[in-house]
Design a protein around this motif. Sequence first.
Motif, PDB file in Angstrom:
ATOM      1  N   PHE A 107     -70.498  37.961  36.240  1.00  0.00           N
ATOM      2  CA  PHE A 107     -71.923  37.846  35.940  1.00  0.00           C
ATOM      3  C   PHE A 107     -72.207  36.550  35.182  1.00  0.00           C
ATOM      4  N   ALA A 108     -71.267  36.137  34.324  1.00  0.00           N
ATOM      5  CA  ALA A 108     -71.430  34.861  33.623  1.00  0.00           C
ATOM      6  C   ALA A 108     -71.433  33.711  34.631  1.00  0.00           C
ATOM      7  N   LEU A 109     -70.516  33.768  35.604  1.00  0.00           N
ATOM      8  CA  LEU A 109     -70.422  32.728  36.631  1.00  0.00           C
ATOM      9  C   LEU A 109     -71.691  32.667  37.482  1.00  0.00           C
ATOM     10  N   THR A 110     -72.114  33.803  38.011  1.00  0.00           N
ATOM     11  CA  THR A 110     -73.280  33.808  38.894  1.00  0.00           C
ATOM     12  C   THR A 110     -74.572  33.556  38.123  1.00  0.00           C
ATOM     13  N   GLY A 111     -74.615  33.996  36.874  1.00  0.00           N
ATOM     14  CA  GLY A 111     -75.790  33.701  36.052  1.00  0.00           C
ATOM     15  C   GLY A 111     -75.901  32.216  35.761  1.00  0.00           C
ATOM     16  N   THR A 122     -59.932  50.346  51.966  1.00  0.00           N
ATOM     17  CA  THR A 122     -60.684  49.232  52.536  1.00  0.00           C
ATOM     18  C   THR A 122     -62.179  49.471  52.429  1.00  0.00           C
ATOM     19  N   ASN A 123     -62.608  50.674  52.777  1.00  0.00           N
ATOM     20  CA  ASN A 123     -64.034  51.004  52.688  1.00  0.00           C
ATOM     21  C   ASN A 123     -64.543  50.937  51.250  1.00  0.00           C
ATOM     22  N   LYS A 124     -63.688  51.314  50.305  1.00  0.00           N
ATOM     23  CA  LYS A 124     -64.060  51.248  48.893  1.00  0.00           C
ATOM     24  C   LYS A 124     -64.248  49.808  48.453  1.00  0.00           C
ATOM     25  N   VAL A 125     -63.337  48.919  48.874  1.00  0.00           N
ATOM     26  CA  VAL A 125     -63.453  47.497  48.527  1.00  0.00           C
ATOM     27  C   VAL A 125     -64.725  46.903  49.115  1.00  0.00           C
ATOM     28  N   ILE A 126     -65.002  47.218  50.383  1.00  0.00           N
ATOM     29  CA  ILE A 126     -66.197  46.694  51.036  1.00  0.00           C
ATOM     30  C   ILE A 126     -67.458  47.195  50.339  1.00  0.00           C
ATOM     31  N   ARG A 127     -67.496  48.489  50.058  1.00  0.00           N
ATOM     32  CA  ARG A 127     -68.677  49.061  49.402  1.00  0.00           C
ATOM     33  C   ARG A 127     -68.885  48.457  48.015  1.00  0.00           C
ATOM     34  N   ASN A 128     -67.827  48.398  47.215  1.00  0.00           N
ATOM     35  CA  ASN A 128     -67.955  47.841  45.863  1.00  0.00           C
ATOM     36  C   ASN A 128     -68.335  46.365  45.898  1.00  0.00           C
ATOM     37  N   THR A 129     -67.814  45.643  46.885  1.00  0.00           N
ATOM     38  CA  THR A 129     -68.129  44.219  46.999  1.00  0.00           C
ATOM     39  C   THR A 129     -69.611  44.000  47.255  1.00  0.00           C
ATOM     40  N   TYR A 130     -70.174  44.725  48.201  1.00  0.00           N
ATOM     41  CA  TYR A 130     -71.583  44.513  48.537  1.00  0.00           C
ATOM     42  C   TYR A 130     -72.519  45.010  47.441  1.00  0.00           C
ATOM     43  N   VAL A 131     -72.110  46.059  46.731  1.00  0.00           N
ATOM     44  CA  VAL A 131     -72.914  46.507  45.583  1.00  0.00           C
ATOM     45  C   VAL A 131     -72.915  45.444  44.493  1.00  0.00           C
ATOM     46  N   LEU A 132     -71.722  44.940  44.156  1.00  0.00           N
ATOM     47  CA  LEU A 132     -71.619  43.919  43.118  1.00  0.00           C
ATOM     48  C   LEU A 132     -72.290  42.623  43.561  1.00  0.00           C
ATOM     49  N   LEU A 133     -72.151  42.269  44.830  1.00  0.00           N
ATOM     50  CA  LEU A 133     -72.798  41.058  45.341  1.00  0.00           C
ATOM     51  C   LEU A 133     -74.309  41.153  45.202  1.00  0.00           C
ATOM     52  N   SER A 134     -74.872  42.308  45.528  1.00  0.00           N
ATOM     53  CA  SER A 134     -76.324  42.502  45.387  1.00  0.00           C
ATOM     54  C   SER A 134     -76.757  42.345  43.938  1.00  0.00           C
ATOM     55  N   MET A 135     -75.975  42.902  43.030  1.00  0.00           N
ATOM     56  CA  MET A 135     -76.309  42.824  41.606  1.00  0.00           C
ATOM     57  C   MET A 135     -76.208  41.396  41.089  1.00  0.00           C
ATOM     58  N   THR A 136     -75.168  40.673  41.508  1.00  0.00           N
ATOM     59  CA  THR A 136     -74.998  39.299  41.028  1.00  0.00           C
ATOM     60  C   THR A 136     -76.061  38.368  41.615  1.00  0.00           C
ATOM     61  N   LEU A 137     -76.451  38.605  42.865  1.00  0.00           N
ATOM     62  CA  LEU A 137     -77.511  37.790  43.459  1.00  0.00           C
ATOM     63  C   LEU A 137     -78.832  38.034  42.734  1.00  0.00           C
ATOM     64  N   ALA A 138     -79.093  39.295  42.388  1.00  0.00           N
ATOM     65  CA  ALA A 138     -80.322  39.613  41.648  1.00  0.00           C
ATOM     66  C   ALA A 138     -80.293  38.960  40.262  1.00  0.00           C
ATOM     67  N   PHE A 139     -79.144  39.042  39.582  1.00  0.00           N
ATOM     68  CA  PHE A 139     -79.016  38.433  38.262  1.00  0.00           C
ATOM     69  C   PHE A 139     -79.147  36.917  38.349  1.00  0.00           C
ATOM     70  N   SER A 140     -78.570  36.342  39.387  1.00  0.00           N
ATOM     71  CA  SER A 140     -78.671  34.900  39.609  1.00  0.00           C
ATOM     72  C   SER A 140     -80.118  34.486  39.810  1.00  0.00           C
ATOM     73  N   ALA A 141     -80.877  35.295  40.563  1.00  0.00           N
ATOM     74  CA  ALA A 141     -82.294  35.005  40.789  1.00  0.00           C
ATOM     75  C   ALA A 141     -83.083  35.087  39.480  1.00  0.00           C
ATOM     76  N   VAL A 142     -82.741  36.060  38.647  1.00  0.00           N
ATOM     77  CA  VAL A 142     -83.404  36.188  37.346  1.00  0.00           C
ATOM     78  C   VAL A 142     -83.142  34.964  36.482  1.00  0.00           C
ATOM     79  N   MET A 143     -81.894  34.508  36.452  1.00  0.00           N
ATOM     80  CA  MET A 143     -81.550  33.342  35.642  1.00  0.00           C
ATOM     81  C   MET A 143     -82.211  32.076  36.184  1.00  0.00           C
TER      82      MET A 143
END
Length: 223
Positions: free
Chosen positions: A81-85, A18-39
């Motif tokens: 990343f394609a979706l969020t971009g 569970t902790n692994k899923v939560i950690r990976n989710t928030y890391v990926l969410l941060s990256m996709t939000l940053a990529f979305s902002a760039v696009m």
Amino acid sequence: MTSHERVVSTSGARAIETNKVIRNTYVLLSMTLAFSAVMAGVAMVSNAPPMPWFIVLAGYFGLLFLTNALRNSGWGLASVFALTGFMGYTLGPILSFYLTAVSNGSEIVLTAFGGTAAIFIGLSVYALSTRKDFSFMGGFLFAGILVAFLAGLGAMVFQMPGMMLGVSAMFILLMSALILYQTSAMIHGGETNYIMATVGLYIAIYNLFTSLLHLLMAFSGND
């Protein structure tokens, strides 16, 4: 190993997963939000025109279904990343409009951004700290989002500003509930795939932000 030891071992393994899923989710969410902002920035710098609504919907649902189909493979990361971009790129023309055509557009954008961040962080912390199970909201969310989506589509096609405001208010409530539901699902094992958990939270944040933008512009007297 005794039955008690097996239970403890199973519970420990489940907690680690569970902790692994939560950690990976928030890391990926941060990256996709940053990529979305760039696009979004790319669309703004290039003065990209707004996409027709049917193209936006086709791109969104097409990439969403693709991400769901690839969620258990490495290609799922490329798809998310394609979706969020893509969604970030569609947001660019909207932000350009607020910043250039609305007198207090920068204040509206900053307020919507701050409100979105506050709501997301507040609800996430609440769900993570209390560990309450919000799975009971699943049926309500599905029905509510479907009704709000169809109402918004109808209001857009038939040019009904009043209904659009109501739909925006509905989406703020529904996306807030979706944040609680998705976070709870990660905590209690209802969602074990961090790619889909990221998609769920990203969709909530995106719709929360755009709905706040719409309402804030209306309340400022610019709508």
